[in-house]
Enzyme design. Sequence first.
Site, PDB file in Angstrom:
ATOM      1  N   ASP A  33       0.858  -1.189   0.000  1.00 31.11           N
ATOM      2  CA  ASP A  33       0.000   0.000   0.000  1.00 31.11           C
ATOM      3  C   ASP A  33       0.896   1.242   0.000  1.00 31.11           C
ATOM      4  O   ASP A  33       1.876   1.322   0.749  1.00 31.11           O
ATOM      5  CB  ASP A  33      -0.903  -0.013   1.239  1.00 31.11           C
ATOM      6  CG  ASP A  33      -2.033   1.006   1.135  1.00 31.11           C
ATOM      7  OD1 ASP A  33      -3.192   0.587   1.089  1.00 31.11           O
ATOM      8  OD2 ASP A  33      -1.742   2.228   1.100  1.00 31.11           O
ATOM      9  N   ILE A  34       0.542   2.209  -0.842  1.00 29.71           N
ATOM     10  CA  ILE A  34       1.388   3.404  -1.028  1.00 29.71           C
ATOM     11  C   ILE A  34       1.328   4.341   0.190  1.00 29.71           C
ATOM     12  O   ILE A  34       2.264   5.109   0.426  1.00 29.71           O
ATOM     13  CB  ILE A  34       0.965   4.121  -2.331  1.00 29.71           C
ATOM     14  CG1 ILE A  34       2.093   4.965  -2.901  1.00 29.71           C
ATOM     15  CG2 ILE A  34      -0.293   4.932  -2.164  1.00 29.71           C
ATOM     16  CD1 ILE A  34       1.818   5.440  -4.331  1.00 29.71           C
ATOM     17  N   ASN A  89     -13.076  -3.335   2.319  1.00 36.63           N
ATOM     18  CA  ASN A  89     -14.190  -2.395   2.340  1.00 36.63           C
ATOM     19  C   ASN A  89     -15.026  -2.540   1.064  1.00 36.63           C
ATOM     20  O   ASN A  89     -14.470  -2.595  -0.032  1.00 36.63           O
ATOM     21  CB  ASN A  89     -13.649  -0.967   2.439  1.00 36.63           C
ATOM     22  CG  ASN A  89     -12.796  -0.753   3.688  1.00 36.63           C
ATOM     23  OD1 ASN A  89     -13.093  -1.304   4.739  1.00 36.63           O
ATOM     24  ND2 ASN A  89     -11.739   0.039   3.571  1.00 36.63           N
ATOM     25  N   HIS A  95     -16.080   2.892   3.520  1.00 35.88           N
ATOM     26  CA  HIS A  95     -14.690   3.382   3.447  1.00 35.88           C
ATOM     27  C   HIS A  95     -13.899   2.893   2.242  1.00 35.88           C
ATOM     28  O   HIS A  95     -12.671   2.961   2.242  1.00 35.88           O
ATOM     29  CB  HIS A  95     -13.912   3.077   4.742  1.00 35.88           C
ATOM     30  CG  HIS A  95     -14.567   3.613   5.968  1.00 35.88           C
ATOM     31  ND1 HIS A  95     -14.587   4.957   6.264  1.00 35.88           N
ATOM     32  CD2 HIS A  95     -15.277   2.998   6.943  1.00 35.88           C
ATOM     33  CE1 HIS A  95     -15.266   5.131   7.380  1.00 35.88           C
ATOM     34  NE2 HIS A  95     -15.712   3.964   7.819  1.00 35.88           N
ATOM     35  N   GLN A  96     -14.595   2.397   1.209  1.00 35.03           N
ATOM     36  CA  GLN A  96     -13.869   2.006  -0.009  1.00 35.03           C
ATOM     37  C   GLN A  96     -13.575   3.246  -0.841  1.00 35.03           C
ATOM     38  O   GLN A  96     -14.473   4.055  -1.100  1.00 35.03           O
ATOM     39  CB  GLN A  96     -14.691   1.006  -0.834  1.00 35.03           C
ATOM     40  CG  GLN A  96     -13.929   0.476  -2.050  1.00 35.03           C
ATOM     41  CD  GLN A  96     -14.729  -0.563  -2.831  1.00 35.03           C
ATOM     42  OE1 GLN A  96     -15.915  -0.767  -2.567  1.00 35.03           O
ATOM     43  NE2 GLN A  96     -14.091  -1.204  -3.795  1.00 35.03           N
ATOM     44  N   HIS A 102     -10.098  -4.968  -3.081  1.00 35.20           N
ATOM     45  CA  HIS A 102      -8.746  -5.185  -2.550  1.00 35.20           C
ATOM     46  C   HIS A 102      -8.849  -5.571  -1.080  1.00 35.20           C
ATOM     47  O   HIS A 102      -9.682  -5.066  -0.346  1.00 35.20           O
ATOM     48  CB  HIS A 102      -7.863  -3.955  -2.737  1.00 35.20           C
ATOM     49  CG  HIS A 102      -8.506  -2.679  -2.292  1.00 35.20           C
ATOM     50  ND1 HIS A 102      -9.442  -2.018  -3.049  1.00 35.20           N
ATOM     51  CD2 HIS A 102      -8.369  -1.965  -1.161  1.00 35.20           C
ATOM     52  CE1 HIS A 102      -9.847  -0.938  -2.412  1.00 35.20           C
ATOM     53  NE2 HIS A 102      -9.223  -0.885  -1.251  1.00 35.20           N
ATOM     54  N   HIS A 104      -6.876  -5.699   2.433  1.00 34.43           N
ATOM     55  CA  HIS A 104      -5.753  -5.126   3.169  1.00 34.43           C
ATOM     56  C   HIS A 104      -5.220  -6.169   4.157  1.00 34.43           C
ATOM     57  O   HIS A 104      -6.001  -6.779   4.893  1.00 34.43           O
ATOM     58  CB  HIS A 104      -6.218  -3.933   4.007  1.00 34.43           C
ATOM     59  CG  HIS A 104      -6.770  -2.770   3.239  1.00 34.43           C
ATOM     60  ND1 HIS A 104      -6.029  -1.650   2.961  1.00 34.43           N
ATOM     61  CD2 HIS A 104      -8.003  -2.540   2.718  1.00 34.43           C
ATOM     62  CE1 HIS A 104      -6.788  -0.762   2.319  1.00 34.43           C
ATOM     63  NE2 HIS A 104      -7.995  -1.273   2.157  1.00 34.43           N
TER      64      HIS A 104
HETATM   65  P1  AMP Z   1      -9.794   1.538   0.439  1.00 32.36           P
HETATM   66  O1  AMP Z   1     -10.141   2.679   1.351  1.00 32.36           O
HETATM   67  O2  AMP Z   1     -10.108   0.203   1.066  1.00 32.36           O
HETATM   68  O3  AMP Z   1     -10.398   1.706  -0.939  1.00 32.36           O
HETATM   69  O4  AMP Z   1      -8.223   1.572   0.298  1.00 32.36           O
HETATM   70  C1  AMP Z   1      -7.542   2.001  -0.841  1.00 32.36           C
HETATM   71  C2  AMP Z   1      -6.061   1.831  -0.555  1.00 32.36           C
HETATM   72  O5  AMP Z   1      -5.353   1.898  -1.779  1.00 32.36           O
HETATM   73  C3  AMP Z   1      -5.491   2.919   0.364  1.00 32.36           C
HETATM   74  O6  AMP Z   1      -4.929   2.290   1.529  1.00 32.36           O
HETATM   75  C4  AMP Z   1      -4.438   3.591  -0.504  1.00 32.36           C
HETATM   76  O7  AMP Z   1      -3.306   3.996   0.220  1.00 32.36           O
HETATM   77  C5  AMP Z   1      -4.113   2.519  -1.525  1.00 32.36           C
HETATM   78  N1  AMP Z   1      -3.612   2.996  -2.801  1.00 32.36           N
HETATM   79  C6  AMP Z   1      -4.169   3.927  -3.609  1.00 32.36           C
HETATM   80  N2  AMP Z   1      -3.438   4.094  -4.725  1.00 32.36           N
HETATM   81  C7  AMP Z   1      -2.385   3.227  -4.628  1.00 32.36           C
HETATM   82  C8  AMP Z   1      -1.268   2.903  -5.459  1.00 32.36           C
HETATM   83  N3  AMP Z   1      -1.071   3.506  -6.634  1.00 32.36           N
HETATM   84  N4  AMP Z   1      -0.397   1.965  -5.034  1.00 32.36           N
HETATM   85  C9  AMP Z   1      -0.577   1.353  -3.846  1.00 32.36           C
HETATM   86  N5  AMP Z   1      -1.615   1.596  -3.022  1.00 32.36           N
HETATM   87  C10 AMP Z   1      -2.504   2.526  -3.403  1.00 32.36           C
END
Ligand code: AMP
Length: 144
Positions: A33-34, A89, A95-96, A102, A104
Amino acid sequence: MALNASCLFCKIIKGEIPSYKVYETAKVYAFLDINPLAEGHTLIIPKYHGERTHDIPDEYLADVAPVAKKIALAFGAGSDDVEYNILQNNGTLAHQVVMHVHYHVIPKPTAESGLVIGWPQTAPSQDDLKAVHAKLIKNLEGSE
Ligand code: AMP
Ligand code: ZN
């Protein structure tokens, strides 16, 4: 592969956007995760574009738990003092933010870091629980 040309995570699967790959199978891709909640926070995505868990074919979902287990072990979950959460999520209210399913895998090193969540428990009556149970069982039987 059933991917979507305009989806961020589909682009990551195709290598059009860089990522720190941690692991992959024919059905899922795992990467850092970034903006991690804790060091090692990893995302597992099916190589199939869908917004929510119920949109994804079972054959893709089947790889998620085994890969989550491998990742957890890689950040030390075999040791008793390494704790973690697995979270997914479904929907904006839930919270998506990225609309490609995806999962986590988030280390929980301290009370303040890693996943911090509310847990608003309720206390339904036995009758209420029985009614919910009956409804779910009926719907599950209808889905076979
Ligand atoms: P969610 O709130 O469950 O949709 O989480 C989305 C997740 O994607 C967040 O934790 C972000 O930090 C992560 N994210 C978004 N863009 C990227 C990316 N390019 N590379 C890695 N993680 C990402
Ligand atoms: Zn996608």
